[in-house]
Design a protein around this motif. Structure first.
Motif, PDB file in Angstrom:
ATOM      1  N   HIS A 149      -7.516   4.943   3.975  1.00 21.41           N
ATOM      2  CA  HIS A 149      -7.999   6.318   3.807  1.00 21.41           C
ATOM      3  C   HIS A 149      -7.595   6.941   2.467  1.00 21.41           C
ATOM      4  O   HIS A 149      -7.341   8.147   2.388  1.00 21.41           O
ATOM      5  CB  HIS A 149      -7.527   7.189   4.974  1.00 21.41           C
ATOM      6  N   PHE A 150      -7.543   6.117   1.418  1.00 18.70           N
ATOM      7  CA  PHE A 150      -7.282   6.656   0.092  1.00 18.70           C
ATOM      8  C   PHE A 150      -8.385   7.636  -0.285  1.00 18.70           C
ATOM      9  O   PHE A 150      -9.550   7.437   0.058  1.00 18.70           O
ATOM     10  CB  PHE A 150      -7.193   5.534  -0.938  1.00 18.70           C
ATOM     11  N   LEU A 151      -8.012   8.693  -0.992  1.00 19.35           N
ATOM     12  CA  LEU A 151      -8.920   9.786  -1.307  1.00 19.35           C
ATOM     13  C   LEU A 151      -9.449   9.681  -2.734  1.00 19.35           C
ATOM     14  O   LEU A 151      -8.667   9.646  -3.691  1.00 19.35           O
ATOM     15  CB  LEU A 151      -8.206  11.133  -1.152  1.00 19.35           C
ATOM     16  N   ARG A 152     -10.767   9.661  -2.879  1.00 14.73           N
ATOM     17  CA  ARG A 152     -11.383   9.721  -4.216  1.00 14.73           C
ATOM     18  C   ARG A 152     -11.533  11.208  -4.539  1.00 14.73           C
ATOM     19  O   ARG A 152     -12.529  11.835  -4.211  1.00 14.73           O
ATOM     20  CB  ARG A 152     -12.731   9.001  -4.202  1.00 14.73           C
ATOM     21  N   SER A 160     -12.874  -2.106 -11.769  1.00 13.89           N
ATOM     22  CA  SER A 160     -13.648  -0.984 -11.244  1.00 13.89           C
ATOM     23  C   SER A 160     -12.832  -0.192 -10.234  1.00 13.89           C
ATOM     24  O   SER A 160     -12.259  -0.769  -9.304  1.00 13.89           O
ATOM     25  CB  SER A 160     -14.927  -1.515 -10.582  1.00 13.89           C
ATOM     26  N   LEU A 161     -12.776   1.135 -10.422  1.00  9.33           N
ATOM     27  CA  LEU A 161     -12.082   1.982  -9.449  1.00  9.33           C
ATOM     28  C   LEU A 161     -12.817   1.947  -8.114  1.00  9.33           C
ATOM     29  O   LEU A 161     -12.194   2.013  -7.051  1.00  9.33           O
ATOM     30  CB  LEU A 161     -11.984   3.415  -9.969  1.00  9.33           C
ATOM     31  N   LYS A 162     -14.129   1.811  -8.171  1.00  9.86           N
ATOM     32  CA  LYS A 162     -14.922   1.751  -6.941  1.00  9.86           C
ATOM     33  C   LYS A 162     -14.549   0.527  -6.103  1.00  9.86           C
ATOM     34  O   LYS A 162     -14.489   0.599  -4.875  1.00  9.86           O
ATOM     35  CB  LYS A 162     -16.418   1.725  -7.268  1.00  9.86           C
ATOM     36  N   ALA A 163     -14.278  -0.590  -6.760  1.00  5.53           N
ATOM     37  CA  ALA A 163     -13.896  -1.803  -6.038  1.00  5.53           C
ATOM     38  C   ALA A 163     -12.550  -1.616  -5.339  1.00  5.53           C
ATOM     39  O   ALA A 163     -12.378  -2.021  -4.183  1.00  5.53           O
ATOM     40  CB  ALA A 163     -13.833  -2.982  -7.001  1.00  5.53           C
ATOM     41  N   LEU A 164     -11.591  -0.963  -6.031  1.00  4.86           N
ATOM     42  CA  LEU A 164     -10.300  -0.693  -5.402  1.00  4.86           C
ATOM     43  C   LEU A 164     -10.441   0.330  -4.285  1.00  4.86           C
ATOM     44  O   LEU A 164      -9.767   0.239  -3.253  1.00  4.86           O
ATOM     45  CB  LEU A 164      -9.298  -0.189  -6.443  1.00  4.86           C
ATOM     46  N   GLU A 165     -11.328   1.288  -4.479  1.00  2.00           N
ATOM     47  CA  GLU A 165     -11.584   2.292  -3.438  1.00  2.00           C
ATOM     48  C   GLU A 165     -12.078   1.610  -2.167  1.00  2.00           C
ATOM     49  O   GLU A 165     -11.645   1.945  -1.051  1.00  2.00           O
ATOM     50  CB  GLU A 165     -12.612   3.304  -3.925  1.00  2.00           C
ATOM     51  N   GLU A 166     -12.943   0.643  -2.316  1.00  2.66           N
ATOM     52  CA  GLU A 166     -13.473  -0.077  -1.157  1.00  2.66           C
ATOM     53  C   GLU A 166     -12.370  -0.896  -0.484  1.00  2.66           C
ATOM     54  O   GLU A 166     -12.285  -0.949   0.746  1.00  2.66           O
ATOM     55  CB  GLU A 166     -14.620  -0.994  -1.604  1.00  2.66           C
ATOM     56  N   VAL A 209       0.834  -1.208   0.000  1.00  3.07           N
ATOM     57  CA  VAL A 209       0.000   0.000   0.000  1.00  3.07           C
ATOM     58  C   VAL A 209       0.865   1.254   0.000  1.00  3.07           C
ATOM     59  O   VAL A 209       0.564   2.235  -0.681  1.00  3.07           O
ATOM     60  CB  VAL A 209      -0.949  -0.009   1.218  1.00  3.07           C
ATOM     61  N   ARG A 210       1.978   1.212   0.742  1.00  2.00           N
ATOM     62  CA  ARG A 210       2.845   2.381   0.834  1.00  2.00           C
ATOM     63  C   ARG A 210       3.476   2.750  -0.506  1.00  2.00           C
ATOM     64  O   ARG A 210       3.958   3.868  -0.691  1.00  2.00           O
ATOM     65  CB  ARG A 210       3.961   2.124   1.853  1.00  2.00           C
ATOM     66  N   ASP A 211       3.504   1.788  -1.468  1.00  4.97           N
ATOM     67  CA  ASP A 211       4.137   2.038  -2.762  1.00  4.97           C
ATOM     68  C   ASP A 211       3.176   2.608  -3.797  1.00  4.97           C
ATOM     69  O   ASP A 211       3.587   2.963  -4.908  1.00  4.97           O
ATOM     70  CB  ASP A 211       4.744   0.741  -3.315  1.00  4.97           C
ATOM     71  N   ILE A 212       1.882   2.690  -3.454  1.00  3.64           N
ATOM     72  CA  ILE A 212       0.901   3.244  -4.396  1.00  3.64           C
ATOM     73  C   ILE A 212       0.856   4.761  -4.248  1.00  3.64           C
ATOM     74  O   ILE A 212       0.577   5.280  -3.178  1.00  3.64           O
ATOM     75  CB  ILE A 212      -0.505   2.668  -4.146  1.00  3.64           C
ATOM     76  N   LEU A 213       1.151   5.463  -5.335  1.00  2.00           N
ATOM     77  CA  LEU A 213       1.067   6.924  -5.348  1.00  2.00           C
ATOM     78  C   LEU A 213      -0.382   7.341  -5.604  1.00  2.00           C
ATOM     79  O   LEU A 213      -0.974   8.058  -4.816  1.00  2.00           O
ATOM     80  CB  LEU A 213       1.996   7.485  -6.418  1.00  2.00           C
ATOM     81  N   TYR A 214      -0.922   6.873  -6.711  1.00  2.00           N
ATOM     82  CA  TYR A 214      -2.351   7.081  -7.000  1.00  2.00           C
ATOM     83  C   TYR A 214      -2.798   6.093  -8.061  1.00  2.00           C
ATOM     84  O   TYR A 214      -1.975   5.418  -8.696  1.00  2.00           O
ATOM     85  CB  TYR A 214      -2.635   8.521  -7.443  1.00  2.00           C
ATOM     86  N   ILE A 215      -4.098   5.989  -8.230  1.00  2.00           N
ATOM     87  CA  ILE A 215      -4.683   5.092  -9.230  1.00  2.00           C
ATOM     88  C   ILE A 215      -5.545   5.928 -10.164  1.00  2.00           C
ATOM     89  O   ILE A 215      -6.360   6.744  -9.723  1.00  2.00           O
ATOM     90  CB  ILE A 215      -5.531   3.998  -8.563  1.00  2.00           C
TER      91      ILE A 215
END
Length: 239
Positions: free
Chosen positions: A188-191, A176-182, A148-154
């Protein structure tokens, strides 16, 4: 329980064990570590040592002043646990603040005062979340796993997802971006936009219609998202 956060609590007073366990369970939910918590309470160091040897604990809370049947206090037990497993994660608990400096040689994650149990425990669990839990957490993608720490953004374009890493690498998949958001909700990733999901730890600045990341990248922000983004970042102390 598979996937549970395993916590050991050692104190020679059973009433304190119950109080600490309740505070840990409340604190885990409060700081956003959305996992099941499996607390194991011990009145002596021997039990902690044997249980950790069999199945390592994620976190061990030790009362400094306790004295069990073998004459072990929290510091003596910490030495034994470190000899058994170098990567053990310790939090010391005490009635007295003057033990803080003596505790540093044992490299504890945090120090919790029994007189300030709720507040200090939340601080300790926040430290665990930021330093240990998020540091080792992974998310499963279709082409493998990523820290998770290596993800900048999607970024999302239709059903095509691009996972941009802090190293500059990119991973691609359909979904689906919504599935990854969940899936990333616990972190606390920000949409910030219908097309962007951002790791909050890499947000450098929030503008009127965009955000700037720590690598200098600027991403468009939805016109109705600014208030939500700022409020979430303030709650997470990211800004």
């Amino acid at each position: 329980m598979e996937g549970a956060l395993r916590v050991a609590i050692c104190d020679d007073r059973s009433e304190d064990l119950e109080r600490i366990e309740a505070t840990v369970k409340d604190g885990v939910m409060k700081v956003g570590i959305e996992e099941h918590v499996e607390c194991h309470s011990f009145l002596n160091g021997e039990g902690v040592s044997e249980a950790d040897h069999e199945t390592p604990f994620d976190l061990v809370l030790l009362d400094i002043e306790m004295e069990d049947a073998n004459g072990e206090d929290g510091f003596t037990l910490a030495n034994r646990l470190h000899a058994q497993r170098k990567d053990i994660c310790l939090i010391f608990v005490s009635l007295h603040e003057n033990f803080v400096w003596n505790a540093q040689k044992y490299m504890p994650l945090w120090f919790v005062r029994k007189s300030m149990l709720k507040k200090d425990m939340e601080d300790a669990l926040e430290q665990y979340r930021d330093v240990v839990w998020e540091g080792t957490a992974k998310v499963r993608l279709k082409k493998g796993t990523i820290y998770v720490r290596d993800i900048l953004y999607i970024e999302c374009e239709g059903h095509a997802l691009t996972i941009r890493e802090t190293s500059g690498k990119m991973m691609h998949q359909y979904g689906s971006l919504k599935a990854l958001e969940e899936e990333l909700k616990a972190y606390h990733f920000l949409r910030i936009h219908k097309n962007y999901l951002v790791n909050p730890r890499y947000v450098e600045e929030v503008g009127k219609w965009e955000i700037r990341l720590t690598d200098g990248k600027v991403l468009e922000m939805g016109r109705d998202r600014r208030k939500y983004v700022l409020q979430t970042l303030r709650e997470e102390n990211a800004l």
